[in-house]
Scaffold this motif. Structure first.
Motif, PDB file in Angstrom:
ATOM      1  N   ASN A 187       0.849  -1.190   0.000  1.00  0.00           N
ATOM      2  CA  ASN A 187       0.000   0.000   0.000  1.00  0.00           C
ATOM      3  C   ASN A 187       0.883   1.237   0.000  1.00  0.00           C
ATOM      4  N   ASP A 188       0.849   1.934  -1.123  1.00  0.00           N
ATOM      5  CA  ASP A 188       1.674   3.136  -1.264  1.00  0.00           C
ATOM      6  C   ASP A 188       0.890   4.400  -0.941  1.00  0.00           C
ATOM      7  N   PHE A 245      -5.491  14.463   4.344  1.00  0.00           N
ATOM      8  CA  PHE A 245      -4.775  14.487   3.072  1.00  0.00           C
ATOM      9  C   PHE A 245      -4.318  13.065   2.751  1.00  0.00           C
ATOM     10  N   ILE A 246      -4.533  12.645   1.505  1.00  0.00           N
ATOM     11  CA  ILE A 246      -4.118  11.301   1.084  1.00  0.00           C
ATOM     12  C   ILE A 246      -3.362  11.415  -0.234  1.00  0.00           C
ATOM     13  N   TRP A 247      -2.167  10.809  -0.275  1.00  0.00           N
ATOM     14  CA  TRP A 247      -1.385  10.741  -1.508  1.00  0.00           C
ATOM     15  C   TRP A 247      -1.373   9.291  -2.002  1.00  0.00           C
ATOM     16  N   GLY A 277      -0.643   8.491  -8.700  1.00  0.00           N
ATOM     17  CA  GLY A 277      -0.261   9.896  -8.835  1.00  0.00           C
ATOM     18  C   GLY A 277      -1.406  10.836  -8.501  1.00  0.00           C
ATOM     19  N   LEU A 278      -2.212  10.433  -7.506  1.00  0.00           N
ATOM     20  CA  LEU A 278      -3.374  11.231  -7.137  1.00  0.00           C
ATOM     21  C   LEU A 278      -3.216  11.766  -5.720  1.00  0.00           C
ATOM     22  N   PHE A 279      -3.868  12.924  -5.510  1.00  0.00           N
ATOM     23  CA  PHE A 279      -3.865  13.561  -4.195  1.00  0.00           C
ATOM     24  C   PHE A 279      -5.298  13.956  -3.874  1.00  0.00           C
ATOM     25  N   THR A 280      -5.777  13.583  -2.703  1.00  0.00           N
ATOM     26  CA  THR A 280      -7.133  13.955  -2.302  1.00  0.00           C
ATOM     27  C   THR A 280      -7.080  14.800  -1.044  1.00  0.00           C
ATOM     28  N   LEU A 336      -5.128  19.415  -6.181  1.00  0.00           N
ATOM     29  CA  LEU A 336      -3.819  19.678  -6.764  1.00  0.00           C
ATOM     30  C   LEU A 336      -3.016  20.522  -5.790  1.00  0.00           C
ATOM     31  N   LEU A 337      -1.706  20.407  -5.873  1.00  0.00           N
ATOM     32  CA  LEU A 337      -0.826  21.272  -5.097  1.00  0.00           C
ATOM     33  C   LEU A 337      -0.059  22.164  -6.068  1.00  0.00           C
TER      34      LEU A 337
END
Length: 348
Positions: free
Chosen positions: A3-4, A15-17, A22-25, A32-33
């Motif tokens: 699990n990455d 925050f979840i990466w 390659g997604l960020f929630t 997006l950052l």
């Protein structure tokens, strides 16, 4: 499978990466950052494309719609005070700076908030931007539009860009909307374009009018003491007035004795033109000159006769050549034919 996903909880914000995808929630929503510098380029590009005059309206519409999007995300919440506390944490944790609700009234539909260290201030504080500091205030107007369920707008009471300690934004009910501003801007731009087009048309018309005046009925020196004015096209009051003025000025300037008005190029002739030509012949006579009417066609002859124009003392000729030859003789010149059958002027 390993699990990455990397998770981080900051207050109530999660925050979840997802490194595999390659997604960020951000609180469960894709996000997006961006660096401040990237946002700066984005806003400067918007201004470059829309133009400085329109950039304020573009910023306001963008901020307002972002605010309504946020309020839609939390639609259905009735615990407004708790919701505002969550907003405070969310915006702070997302790097938007700090905000504080100074006053709030659901009954009056009003609120006052203070912003410090906002990303908009960080980006624009050294840029001397005329319209900086409107995107986030309009954003909060959009947020409170959703909270109060009524269209809201903003007023900036204090601004860090003007040296104050914080940005103070007052939110209140208003008929002002970004859509109205966009339409008003479009109408203003349209009016500006119309005015610019009218200016160019007026300028071009002036140039053409000046050119027409220069080319219209030129006074042509034929020989010493003899001038010719060719009448071409249709004459109105302005052209006839210019013709009379030009004829008298040139007769005096050349110290000429004869002015030949050539009607060869005239097809239509009204009574007003006949009247003005009659006036011109008398004006030339008062200046000591003589007018000949030349190039008189049969149709023009009938028109002049029916107009009751007094031709006494005015000589007429059917062709310009006849009129010029007669004027040459009156000036004391003689036309003689050379042996090679070519006509020349002989002056005595």
């Amino acid at each position: 499978m390993k699990n990455d996903n990397v998770k981080m909880q900051v207050d109530s914000t999660q925050f979840i990466w997802d490194k595999n995808e390659g997604l960020f929630t951000f609180d469960g929503a894709p996000a997006l950052l961006f660096w401040d510098a990237a946002i700066e380029v984005f806003l400067e590009t918007m201004e470059e494309v829309s133009g400085k005059e329109a950039s304020k309206t573009v910023y306001e519409a963008t901020g307002y719609r972002m605010g309504t999007l946020v309020s839609d995300y939390y639609e259905g919440r009735t615990d407004v005070e708790n919701l505002l506390e969550e907003y405070r944490d969310i915006y702070r944790n997302a790097g938007w700076g700090k905000f504080k609700v100074i006053s709030y009234s659901f009954e009056e539909k009003r609120a006052v908030i203070r912003l410090t260290n906002s990303w908009e201030h960080r980006i624009f504080k050294d840029k001397n931007k005329d319209h900086a500091g409107v995107l986030l205030p309009s954003h909060w107007a959009g947020v409170f539009t959703g909270i109060f369920n009524e269209n809201m707008w903003y007023r900036i009471n204090q601004s860090q860009l003007n040296g104050h300690e914080y940005d103070e934004v007052e939110i209140f009910p208003s008929d002002i909307t970004p859509a109205n501003n966009i339409h008003e801007l479009a109408r203003e731009k349209e009016q500006q374009n119309i005015m610019e087009l009218e200016r160019k048309v007026e300028e071009r018309t002036g140039e053409l009018t000046s050119l027409i005046k220069e080319l219209s009925s030129p006074v042509i020196p034929v020989l010493e003491d003899i001038l010719v004015i060719p009448m071409v096209g249709k004459f109105n009051e302005n052209r006839l007035s210019d013709l009379m003025e030009k004829a008298m000025v040139e007769l005096s300037r050349h110290k000429a004795k004869f002015l030949l008005i050539d009607f060869t190029g005239i097809k239509n002739f009204d009574n007003y033109t006949v009247h003005k030509i009659h006036q011109l012949t008398h004006a030339i006579r008062l200046l000591g000159g003589t007018c000949y009417l030349v190039g008189i066609s049969s149709e023009l002859s009938i028109h002049i006769t029916n107009s009751d124009m007094d031709l006494r003392g005015i000589q007429t000729f059917s062709t310009l050549q006849q009129g010029v030859e007669h004027a040459i003789v009156q000036c004391g010149f003689e036309l003689v034919r050379k042996k090679d059958n070519k006509t020349k002027h002989k002056f005595y």
